[in-house]
Design an enzyme around this catalytic site. Sequence first.
Site, PDB file in Angstrom:
ATOM      1  N   LYS B  78       0.879  -1.149   0.237  1.00 23.14           N
ATOM      2  CA  LYS B  78       0.072  -0.089   0.057  1.00 23.14           C
ATOM      3  C   LYS B  78       0.836   1.214   0.055  1.00 23.14           C
ATOM      4  O   LYS B  78       1.806   1.220   0.629  1.00 23.14           O
ATOM      5  CB  LYS B  78      -0.890  -0.187   1.204  1.00 23.14           C
ATOM      6  CG  LYS B  78      -1.972   1.039   1.367  1.00 23.14           C
ATOM      7  CD  LYS B  78      -2.795   0.906   2.715  1.00 23.14           C
ATOM      8  CE  LYS B  78      -4.050   1.837   2.782  1.00 23.14           C
ATOM      9  NZ  LYS B  78      -4.738   1.614   3.866  1.00 23.14           N
ATOM     10  N   SER B 153      -9.745   1.261   3.268  1.00 24.94           N
ATOM     11  CA  SER B 153      -8.655   2.063   1.860  1.00 24.94           C
ATOM     12  C   SER B 153      -7.588   1.091   1.330  1.00 24.94           C
ATOM     13  O   SER B 153      -7.286   1.728   0.586  1.00 24.94           O
ATOM     14  CB  SER B 153      -8.373   3.141   2.807  1.00 24.94           C
ATOM     15  OG  SER B 153      -7.289   2.730   3.769  1.00 24.94           O
ATOM     16  N   SER B 177      -9.611  -1.071   7.141  1.00 25.82           N
ATOM     17  CA  SER B 177      -9.192  -0.663   5.745  1.00 25.82           C
ATOM     18  C   SER B 177      -8.297  -2.077   5.266  1.00 25.82           C
ATOM     19  O   SER B 177      -7.999  -1.904   4.170  1.00 25.82           O
ATOM     20  CB  SER B 177      -8.430   0.403   6.030  1.00 25.82           C
ATOM     21  OG  SER B 177      -8.961   1.367   5.841  1.00 25.82           O
TER      22      SER B 177
END
Lengths: 98, 477
Positions: B78, B153, B177
């Site tokens: 990420k 996310s 997330s």
Amino acid sequence: MTDITHETVEHYAKLANLAFDPADAELLARQLGSILSHVEKIAELNLDDVPATRFVLPQEPAHREDEVRPSLGAEQALANAPDTESHHFLVPKVINVK
Amino acid sequence: MDMFASCNTLIEQLESGAVTSEALVKEALGAIEARDGEVGAFLKVHEEAAVTQARDIDRRRAAGEQVGALAGLPVALKDNINIEGRRTTCASKILENFTAPFDATVVTRLKQADAVLLGKTNMDEFAMGSSSEFSALGTTRNPHNLERVPGGSSGGSTAAVAAGMVPLALGSSTGGSIRQPAAFCGVVGLKPSYGRVSRYGLVAYGSSLDQIGPVAADVAGVARLYDAIAGPCDRDATSAQVAHTPAFPGLTEPGAPLRIGLPREFLDGGLQPEIQAALNNLVARYREAGATIVDVSLPHTEYAISAYYLIATAEASSNLARFDGVRYGFRTQEDGNLRDMYVRSRSEGFGMEVKRRILLGTYCLSSGYYEGYYLQAQKVRTKIIEDFQKAFEHVDVLLAPTTPTTAFAAGAKLDDPMAMYLADIFTVTANLAGIPALSLPAGCDNDGLPIGLQLLAPHLGENRLLQAAYQAEQLLR
């Protein structure tokens, strides 16, 4: 619904170093009002005698010995800065500003 | 060879010489080339460096040298996790040109494990969102249905694994997330206990909640990646000072029959019928396998979303104060004094959702509102922790849906912040309590969209949690 005005939005925006145009301030006022109306649900609990949780681990935050270790050099630390001059971060003038 | 193969299979093939890391990396690059135009999982692919690293690992392996536990496996990260010399954008305009000057601890450990760092994945800006639509740098769609969101996310990481572009990825979770996008994309995602994985080098959002965690196609892959990154770190003051016992070696051990709690507050109405059916199915399978199923109550669950959004935004308003156009990140081109420069840089650099959360956090920390909002939320948090402690006196793990619905349509919640926040309704409690929780796929709904169910365990109980998840995965096969 919690009443949030665009003046309130502008006040808190100033505290947060943000600025919004009038249309966004109106929109945010409505949205924050709606969010606050929801989150205010927590007020219905009587928690006067309950301690607040700031850290979930059953330990204090860890400390290490205060010893000098290698860290970023000046060149590296400045490498991402938008503006620099001779190992300094450059910002708009803050003294003797007319 | 197939990127959808399990990590166990890929590692066996690499060890036996049936496949090289270079071939695996090229396969991954091919899958990205073929599919990522429409999925949009990656913000940056480090093609050359990945191939070079893979060749080096192949050479060392062929020479009989010792290689790490993940040697040769491509991993996606990420884009809020620092890799030295690479961009870390947090999918924000304000960090679009930021080059990380150091490695995150998880990156140091992945390098020690000889994992191949393939690229950086898309996310909601600064990890604030539940659909990955709040990225300023790209759009990610659900590989199972391009009209649907991948969740967020960490939607880029879960979409990359779901689309067969990489076998492993790292995400981060502040309120769900990792688990929520894992559920939407039909992969396995683990949010470890607070303190279990170092956050050094993770860009901070809500510091009392944030954790980095693994994503993979199956539980074994998640366990292997978790083992590579977990354990104390002297660069993170919130690191739990408890040695990590690897979870993977004991994954398949049956252990004592599981006692599983079903928290009734997660099952009260509003659940998509197919998700309820998937839960009932897993409960039945567990019971057949000898598990005891117990009805439990977590009475403060209904206050969790409120407490979460007050605490997370308060912490975000403080953490994101550092982005001011001075030391790094975007600076406005407009002329003005120092304060104008701060305000314009931040207002032009942050997206609307980030600004909304900073504003909310500033409001609930301000004089006159602090006691009623932030402090009260921290007290609710104490009650949520007590709820879990009581429940875990009687059960080993809790089982619940990860999300109330499967992946929603792109754009559906963009104009309604509160509706987007409620997408996290089942995931935030684990973050507030700091306990580990894992989402695993449990079939599909009538539209063919993946369903995720989550298991939760006591603090630092990851190994038992992963065993329970492995058992569930076997039972659902």
